[in-house]
Scaffold this active site. Sequence first.
Site, PDB file in Angstrom:
ATOM      1  N   ASP A  32       0.865  -1.190   0.000  1.00 40.55           N
ATOM      2  CA  ASP A  32       0.000   0.000   0.000  1.00 40.55           C
ATOM      3  C   ASP A  32       0.893   1.230   0.000  1.00 40.55           C
ATOM      4  OD1 ASP A  32      -1.976   2.080   0.880  1.00 40.55           O
ATOM      5  OD2 ASP A  32      -3.237   0.345   1.259  1.00 40.55           O
ATOM      6  N   GLY A  76     -13.256   7.118  -2.009  1.00 37.97           N
ATOM      7  CA  GLY A  76     -13.761   7.813  -0.835  1.00 37.97           C
ATOM      8  C   GLY A  76     -15.266   7.767  -0.853  1.00 37.97           C
ATOM      9  N   SER A 118     -17.681  -2.478  -7.326  1.00 40.42           N
ATOM     10  CA  SER A 118     -18.583  -1.678  -6.491  1.00 40.42           C
ATOM     11  C   SER A 118     -19.999  -1.649  -7.045  1.00 40.42           C
ATOM     12  CB  SER A 118     -18.038  -0.255  -6.439  1.00 40.42           C
ATOM     13  OG  SER A 118     -19.001   0.625  -5.909  1.00 40.42           O
ATOM     14  N   ALA A 119     -20.960  -1.436  -6.142  1.00 42.10           N
ATOM     15  CA  ALA A 119     -22.344  -1.219  -6.549  1.00 42.10           C
ATOM     16  C   ALA A 119     -22.478   0.043  -7.396  1.00 42.10           C
ATOM     17  CB  ALA A 119     -23.227  -1.101  -5.315  1.00 42.10           C
ATOM     18  N   CYS A 120     -21.454   0.889  -7.374  1.00 43.21           N
ATOM     19  CA  CYS A 120     -21.497   2.133  -8.171  1.00 43.21           C
ATOM     20  C   CYS A 120     -21.483   1.857  -9.676  1.00 43.21           C
ATOM     21  CB  CYS A 120     -20.333   3.043  -7.816  1.00 43.21           C
ATOM     22  SG  CYS A 120     -20.503   3.783  -6.189  1.00 43.21           S
ATOM     23  N   TYR A 149     -16.056   6.993 -10.966  1.00 45.15           N
ATOM     24  CA  TYR A 149     -15.612   5.885 -10.110  1.00 45.15           C
ATOM     25  C   TYR A 149     -16.278   4.577 -10.564  1.00 45.15           C
ATOM     26  CZ  TYR A 149     -15.501   3.053  -5.781  1.00 45.15           C
ATOM     27  OH  TYR A 149     -15.369   2.041  -4.857  1.00 45.15           O
ATOM     28  N   LYS A 192     -17.514   7.525   4.648  1.00 50.74           N
ATOM     29  CA  LYS A 192     -18.822   7.168   4.108  1.00 50.74           C
ATOM     30  C   LYS A 192     -19.909   7.541   5.109  1.00 50.74           C
ATOM     31  CE  LYS A 192     -16.905   4.665   0.771  1.00 50.74           C
ATOM     32  NZ  LYS A 192     -16.560   3.295   1.176  1.00 50.74           N
ATOM     33  N   GLN A 218     -33.206   9.440   0.567  1.00 53.91           N
ATOM     34  CA  GLN A 218     -32.469   8.514  -0.296  1.00 53.91           C
ATOM     35  C   GLN A 218     -32.162   7.234   0.492  1.00 53.91           C
ATOM     36  OE1 GLN A 218     -31.386  11.426   0.901  1.00 53.91           O
ATOM     37  NE2 GLN A 218     -29.174  11.618   1.011  1.00 53.91           N
TER      38      GLN A 218
HETATM   39  P1  NAD Z   1      -9.488   2.365   1.387  1.00 55.33           P
HETATM   40  O1  NAD Z   1      -9.359   3.697   0.751  1.00 55.33           O
HETATM   41  O2  NAD Z   1      -9.467   2.306   2.890  1.00 55.33           O
HETATM   42  O3  NAD Z   1      -8.392   1.380   0.852  1.00 55.33           O
HETATM   43  C1  NAD Z   1      -7.787   1.513  -0.407  1.00 55.33           C
HETATM   44  C2  NAD Z   1      -6.295   1.475  -0.189  1.00 55.33           C
HETATM   45  O4  NAD Z   1      -5.661   1.577  -1.463  1.00 55.33           O
HETATM   46  C3  NAD Z   1      -5.778   2.656   0.660  1.00 55.33           C
HETATM   47  O5  NAD Z   1      -5.072   2.188   1.793  1.00 55.33           O
HETATM   48  C4  NAD Z   1      -4.853   3.397  -0.287  1.00 55.33           C
HETATM   49  O6  NAD Z   1      -3.710   3.955   0.343  1.00 55.33           O
HETATM   50  C5  NAD Z   1      -4.481   2.300  -1.267  1.00 55.33           C
HETATM   51  N1  NAD Z   1      -3.990   2.879  -2.516  1.00 55.33           N
HETATM   52  C6  NAD Z   1      -4.590   3.839  -3.253  1.00 55.33           C
HETATM   53  N2  NAD Z   1      -3.822   4.164  -4.301  1.00 55.33           N
HETATM   54  C7  NAD Z   1      -2.715   3.373  -4.214  1.00 55.33           C
HETATM   55  C8  NAD Z   1      -1.552   3.250  -4.998  1.00 55.33           C
HETATM   56  N3  NAD Z   1      -1.365   4.009  -6.087  1.00 55.33           N
HETATM   57  N4  NAD Z   1      -0.605   2.356  -4.625  1.00 55.33           N
HETATM   58  C9  NAD Z   1      -0.777   1.603  -3.506  1.00 55.33           C
HETATM   59  N5  NAD Z   1      -1.864   1.667  -2.724  1.00 55.33           N
HETATM   60  C10 NAD Z   1      -2.827   2.555  -3.078  1.00 55.33           C
HETATM   61  O7  NAD Z   1     -10.835   1.729   0.821  1.00 55.33           O
HETATM   62  P2  NAD Z   1     -11.671   0.449   1.289  1.00 55.33           P
HETATM   63  O8  NAD Z   1     -12.962   0.928   1.838  1.00 55.33           O
HETATM   64  O9  NAD Z   1     -10.819  -0.454   2.117  1.00 55.33           O
HETATM   65  O10 NAD Z   1     -11.993  -0.224  -0.124  1.00 55.33           O
HETATM   66  C11 NAD Z   1     -11.216  -1.287  -0.662  1.00 55.33           C
HETATM   67  C12 NAD Z   1     -11.684  -1.614  -2.060  1.00 55.33           C
HETATM   68  O11 NAD Z   1     -13.064  -1.956  -2.048  1.00 55.33           O
HETATM   69  C13 NAD Z   1     -11.540  -0.438  -3.043  1.00 55.33           C
HETATM   70  O12 NAD Z   1     -11.123  -0.930  -4.288  1.00 55.33           O
HETATM   71  C14 NAD Z   1     -12.932   0.097  -3.146  1.00 55.33           C
HETATM   72  O13 NAD Z   1     -13.157   0.750  -4.382  1.00 55.33           O
HETATM   73  C15 NAD Z   1     -13.768  -1.155  -2.994  1.00 55.33           C
HETATM   74  N6  NAD Z   1     -15.097  -0.848  -2.477  1.00 55.33           N
HETATM   75  C16 NAD Z   1     -15.251  -0.407  -1.217  1.00 55.33           C
HETATM   76  C17 NAD Z   1     -16.508  -0.088  -0.748  1.00 55.33           C
HETATM   77  C18 NAD Z   1     -16.723   0.413   0.652  1.00 55.33           C
HETATM   78  O14 NAD Z   1     -17.872   0.717   0.981  1.00 55.33           O
HETATM   79  N7  NAD Z   1     -15.713   0.501   1.499  1.00 55.33           N
HETATM   80  C19 NAD Z   1     -17.628  -0.221  -1.593  1.00 55.33           C
HETATM   81  C20 NAD Z   1     -17.430  -0.665  -2.897  1.00 55.33           C
HETATM   82  C21 NAD Z   1     -16.158  -0.990  -3.326  1.00 55.33           C
END
Ligand code: NAD
Length: 320
Positions: A32, A76, A118-120, A149, A192, A218
């Site tokens: 990370d 985010g 994602s659901a998005c 996104y 969130k 919503q």
């Molecule tokens: P998060 O932001 O806490 O974790 C993502 C991690 O990716 C972060 O620690 C960030 O530092 C790392 N990262 C970003 N760019 C990077 C790079 N260039 N190199 C190395 N690391 C990098 O998010 P999360 O909530 O843990 O989500 C994890 C995954 O699940 C994501 O792909 C997100 O899109 C997907 N997701 C999450 C949710 C949710 O509700 N949390 C919903 C749908 C999808």
Amino acid sequence: MKTALVLGGGGFIGNHMVNRLKAEGFHVRAADLKSPDFSVSRADDFLTGDLRDPLFCRAVIDRRFDEIYQFAADMGGAGFIFTGQNDADIMHNSAMINLNVLEAVVRRGGGRIFYSSSACIYPEHNQLDPENPHCAEDSAYPANPDSEYGWEKLFSERLYFAFARNHGIEARVARYHNVFGPEGTWQGGREKAPAAVCRKVALAPTGGSVEIWGDGHQTRSFLIVDECIEGTLRMMRSDFPGPVNIGSDERVTINQLVDAVAAIAGKTIHKAHIPGPLGVRGRNSDNRLIRDRLGWAPSRPLNWGLARTYAWIATQIAAA
Ligand code: NAD
């Protein structure tokens, strides 16, 4: 000993996954940009670097792992995704990560890799009625996500399946719906709704008010992270490639979310509705496919997760 790699292992879901895999006895490598924000990583090996850099990616993926989980993304909450101000970064950064990761996985002989979509990705026009959102997996096309996104996630879903088709990797793709819980971002603009509401309620005096973006009618569903990890592992270790929803089907309005958190806090809280970035009008996980294919679906009630999350955020605030 089995080996696992968790990309985005310093993030919210990634760090929970590292903990679970360690508890199962895996040797875990995580990578990370940063370490976890609220605890020390239990990964055996934590590589700090930028997965947009193909050389770093190849250094991280220097062998074939038994299980690879790809969570790294530039992401985010609504305040980050829906303003339009971060669109280029969101698309460029996350696509770069996924392109590099897949190239490196193929270079090391393939293997099984989980991708967190994602659901998005679901079409905006199916989510206009808050009482009746349509989020079955096969409704994704013709595509019309409401954010860049979502478009990047849809592109990357296709990328993983294309690599599976042409390069023999074993892709597993799940579409997460609003995952929350302890150690999730709770302030700073990327948080969130559940974390933001917990923070606002914790900071408000009883009889006070909290600000809500929009009219609060919503609808959404929110999945506690423990269930997200459980579903992810079950899917990863099944022969079902997805894409499949991993989410809660307990749909609530944002107003109801606030009321539930206020009840947990034991406070009377008024709602002040203000303009803000909103996303779609209604969304809920459709869990028919996951039940059918995995014989499992998330079942913990929203209140169970909210109580734990509220307690954790209240502790963070007290310690700040
Ligand atoms: P998060 O932001 O806490 O974790 C993502 C991690 O990716 C972060 O620690 C960030 O530092 C790392 N990262 C970003 N760019 C990077 C790079 N260039 N190199 C190395 N690391 C990098 O998010 P999360 O909530 O843990 O989500 C994890 C995954 O699940 C994501 O792909 C997100 O899109 C997907 N997701 C999450 C949710 C949710 O509700 N949390 C919903 C749908 C999808």
